[in-house]
Structures are given as C-alpha cells and as structure tokens.
Design an enzyme around this catalytic site. Structure first.
Site, mmCIF file in Angstrom:
data_model
loop_
_atom_site.group_PDB
_atom_site.id
_atom_site.type_symbol
_atom_site.label_atom_id
_atom_site.label_comp_id
_atom_site.label_asym_id
_atom_site.label_seq_id
_atom_site.Cartn_x
_atom_site.Cartn_y
_atom_site.Cartn_z
ATOM 1 C CB THR A 107 -0.931 -0.013 1.233
ATOM 2 O OG1 THR A 107 -1.706 -1.206 1.184
ATOM 3 C CG2 THR A 107 -1.860 1.167 1.260
ATOM 4 C CB THR A 183 1.435 -3.702 6.636
ATOM 5 O OG1 THR A 183 0.122 -3.877 6.108
ATOM 6 C CG2 THR A 183 1.858 -2.255 6.541
ATOM 7 C CG ASP A 184 -1.382 -7.785 4.302
ATOM 8 O OD1 ASP A 184 -1.639 -6.838 5.072
ATOM 9 O OD2 ASP A 184 -2.100 -8.075 3.326
ATOM 10 C CE LYS A 262 -1.527 -5.680 8.843
ATOM 11 N NZ LYS A 262 -1.819 -5.494 7.440
#
Ligand code: ASP
Length: 461
Positions: A107, A183-184, A262
């Site tokens: 993202t 980020t995942d 995360k």
C-alpha cells in the site's frame, strides 16, 4: 463522448446508471435490499463485470454494489477526481546522508487508480518527493524498485534478491536503507533479512502503510518520514520495522526484525514487538531509544549476506482434532522442515504422535513454537511435551512461529545435516530467542501509553 460519462460501465450496470440519470463521479445515495450506501460512483475498467456499481465511501473504501440489490439511486453532487502526484526532481546536498529506498510494493507504494477503482503500485523518486517533500530535508534519497507486489506475493526469491541488493548498496557505502513493503507479511521479510543480512553497519528500516496515500487518514507519508529519519540518523544498525506506535500520529516505533508482528488487520498501529519492548520511538524531531541492547552503527562497509532458503518448509497452526494426514502429506510431498505453532507450552493431540515420529524418522526437521506468541515452549512440564520430544520434536524456545518458519527455511537452505540445522536454529542471530522476556514488555507500548491512559480515564470516570 457519451460513454465517457459512464466510463467502463456496460450491460446491466450501465442500464441502471442511465435509468437513474447517474454519471461516473456522481455523489450518490444508493438504496439497496441490504441497506443504503453513500459515496462517489467510480469508473470501472473494461475487464470488470457488468453486475456491479462501484462506490467510493466516505471512509475511503471502495465497495461494489450488486445491481440486482439496487432499489433506487439519487445523485446529490458531482466530484470528478484527478489523481496525479506531481513529479519533482529529488534535490541532493553534500551535507546530508545518502539513503537508498528499495521498493517492493504494498500500500505504501500504491495509489488509488480512479480509472479502475483499484489500488495500484506507483513509485519513483520524483513521485515520492512530490508527495512527501520533507524527505529532502533529511537525506539524499535514491530509489530502486525491486518488485511491485502486494506482500502476500513476497517469498524466498524476493528475500534473496533483496538481501543481495542490500549487500551491494552497503558495500558501495550507503548510509542507511529503507524498504517500502506491504504490511501483511512485513514481519516475515523482516526476519528473513535479519538472518540473510548479518552484521550490517547501517540501519535497514522496513516501512509500509495501512491506508493508501489518497486517503485522508493515510499513514504513508509520516511512516516514510520516520523511516527515512531512522535510516539517516539512528545509531541502531539492525533490520527494523518502523510503523505507527499509537493509533494517533504521535510517534512511530522501531521494532527489531525478529520480534515484530502485525497484530491488527486495519489499525495503523498494527505492529507490535512481541516478547520484548520496542527498540526506540521516532518522531519528526528525534529518535528516543527504549533499549540499550542493540548493534551500533559503524563507518565500515562490511556486511555478511547469506541468501539461502529451502522452499520445502511449512508452518502449521495446530487446532484441536487436527488429523495426522496433514503431517503425512507434507512428508509424502517432500517437505524437509515443519514448524508447529502448538497450544499452551507447545502441545498437539495424541493422534499426531505417530505421524510426527514417522516424519522425524524420515529426516524431516520439526520445531515447536507457541500460539500464545508471548512466552516460551516448555516441553518438560506435561507428558505431551515429553512425548513429542521423544518423537523428535525440538522446542524453539520463544521464537515466534513465523520467525521459526523463516529461520528453518534459511537453515535448511544451508545444510542437510539436521544436527547442524539444530545448532543454527537454537543459536540466536539477533534476539529471535531471548533469555527472558521482560516482565513489563507484555504491557508497555502494547497499544501506546496515551491510549491506555485514555481508556483508564473512561473506565474510572
Ligand atoms: N495487502 C497489502 C500488502 O501487504 C497491505 C499493505 O500494504 O498494508 O501488500
């Protein structure tokens, strides 16, 4: 021309737009059998179906509304969007450190493509400078786009490519590295780099964003500023993850690459250090260390790049009533390593024992971690743990399950000798196994002190 006001819409969806006199970019309320929705009608691309109308909601999300649920549409405004980041040349000055930013996608390197309504990657130094001009006050930035993928598509090939590219940049004298990443799976890549890039003389800072840069609540710019500041000025020469600390934009936290995870699917403050406290806080003005135990920045350009990975490794999350055929099929499909995230202190049910025994006899390396994430495997406490160990399972102390998975892939990529693999697995490279977890780690900075205070204030009115 006619079609332009209905960009990309066809068939049933086009009929409905025409029926209610709605154009692309109309601000509209759509009444459906599932409730009412308010937002901007986005264009669609030629490849999309003709059964949905896509609406950008006020909260920034895009939703597709099935045409067969629509009862009525009313236009209440019109807002045409033009999305283009101005490209500017990134200025350089001799008194600023030279920082390299590697792009992998995610993202943070994305913007909303209003043509298709999708989030697409966009990344160039000029665009970055156009979007976040403050970066030029901190450093001289060069960028290199290695990949443009969402992070679920990262894997061993990308880890190795990234490690080698980092090694080259360091040997050429770069003073800090930033990696833009989805980020995942950022914590998987952070631990892969922690093992593959050892003894770095400069900070290697991974950064992402939970909300794309076209959204008012985007964390992209601030995370990037924090990460670039860390790469330029921090004394911590390690692989770090730099993301929002609290849910507000007060400060970022720097997490060690092997102890980070995360922990929330949508909060901007999604990353948390597990089993420890974060290494430092960072804001626009300063970096405040929270720990003293870290590798310090050096002036040399030495670094060890160890880009190994065995792909036939799996991570399985134990659940009650798991059947042994799960293990058997991994073994029969040639897997050489299995990490189990077990319950409690490191347990699985009895029906798995024979399958585990068979796997170990066939030279499959099996390591146990805990689903609780905090705390250690203790396999001497209950019979279950003892039985599993006698069947060949090796406890992985307080290594996080994903970290153990990455480390096992990395270890098996170097050797077939399982004693050697065990030595590698149980010898910490950089705190993936720690002697103890600090008693306050479980609470401090696990949500940010300001939120905890606010929460307590609400409870004790
Ligand atoms: N799905 C995205 C990714 O991990 C999410 C993000 O970048 O935050 O690539």
């Amino acid at each position: 021309m006619m079609n332009d006001i209905f960009k990309g819409y066809k068939g049933k969806a086009l009929e409905i737009l025409k029926k209610y006199n709605i154009r692309v970019w109309s601000e509209a309320t759509i009444k459906t059998t599932r409730g009412d929705f308010k937002g901007i009608v986005l264009p669609r691309s030629e490849n999309d179906d003709d059964l949905h109308i896509v609406l950008k909601l006020d909260n920034g999300y895009n939703i597709g509304i099935a045409t067969n649920t629509i009862k009525q549409i009313k236009e209440f405004g019109y807002k045409e969007a033009h999305y283009k980041i101005p490209e500017k040349e990134f200025p350089t000055s001799e008194d600023k450190p030279n920082i390299k930013l590697f792009g992998t996608g995610g993202t943070i390197a994305s913007r909303l493509d209003y043509r298709t309504g999708a989030v697409i990657p966009a990344f160039s130094p000029g665009e970055l400078y156009g979007a976040v001009p403050e970066l030029a006050d901190i450093c001289n930035l060069t960028t290199e786009k290695l990949f443009a993928v969402f992070s679920e598509n990262m894997g061993p090939h990308q880890y190795k490519t990234l490690a080698v590219a980092i090694g080259e940049a360091i040997s050429q004298g770069i003073e800090g590295i930033v990696i833009g990443h989805g980020t995942d799976t950022m914590h998987h890549t952070a631990s892969a780099l922690s093992f593959m890039v050892q003894n770095t003389p400069v900070p290697i800072v991974m950064v992402g964003s939970q909300r794309s840069s076209d959204r008012p609540s985007s964390d992209a710019a601030l995370n990037l500023i924090h990460a670039v500041k860390t790469a330029s000025e921090s004394d911590i020469a390690e692989v770090l993850v730099c993301m929002f600390g609290p849910t507000s934009d007060e400060y970022g936290l720097l997490h060690r690459g092997t102890r980070v995870r995360k922990m929330h699917s949508s909060y901007r403050s999604t990353f948390r250090t597990i089993g420890d406290i974060p290494l430092a806080m960072v804001d626009r003005n300063k970096i405040t260390p929270l720990q003293q135990n870290y590798n310090h920045r050096r002036k040399d350009t030495q670094v060890n790049i160890l880009p190994y990975f065995e792909q036939k490794v799996s991570l399985i999350y134990y659940y009650p009533n798991m059947q042994p055929d799960i293990i058997d099929s991994l073994v029969d499909n040639g897997y050489r390593g299995i990490v189990i995230a077990g319950t409690g202190l490191g347990h699985v049910n009895k029906p798995l024992y024979p399958a585990i025994k068979r796997a170990c006899q066939k030279n499959v390396a099996i390591y146990m971690t805990v689903q609780t994430l905090w705390g250690y495997t203790h396999m001497f406490v209950y019979d279950t743990g003892r039985d599993l160990m006698s069947n060949g399972v090796i406890p992985a102390d307080n290594m996080l399950p994903e970290v153990a998975y990455i480390k096992l892939g990395w270890a098996l990529g170097q050797t077939e000798d399982l004693d050697e693999v065990k030595k590698i697995m149980l010898t910490p490279v950089i705190d993936e196994i720690t002697e103890r977890e600090p008693y306050n780690g479980y609470l401090v900075f696990q949500g940010g002190v300001p939120e905890i205070e606010q929460f307590l204030k609400k409870i004790h009115k």
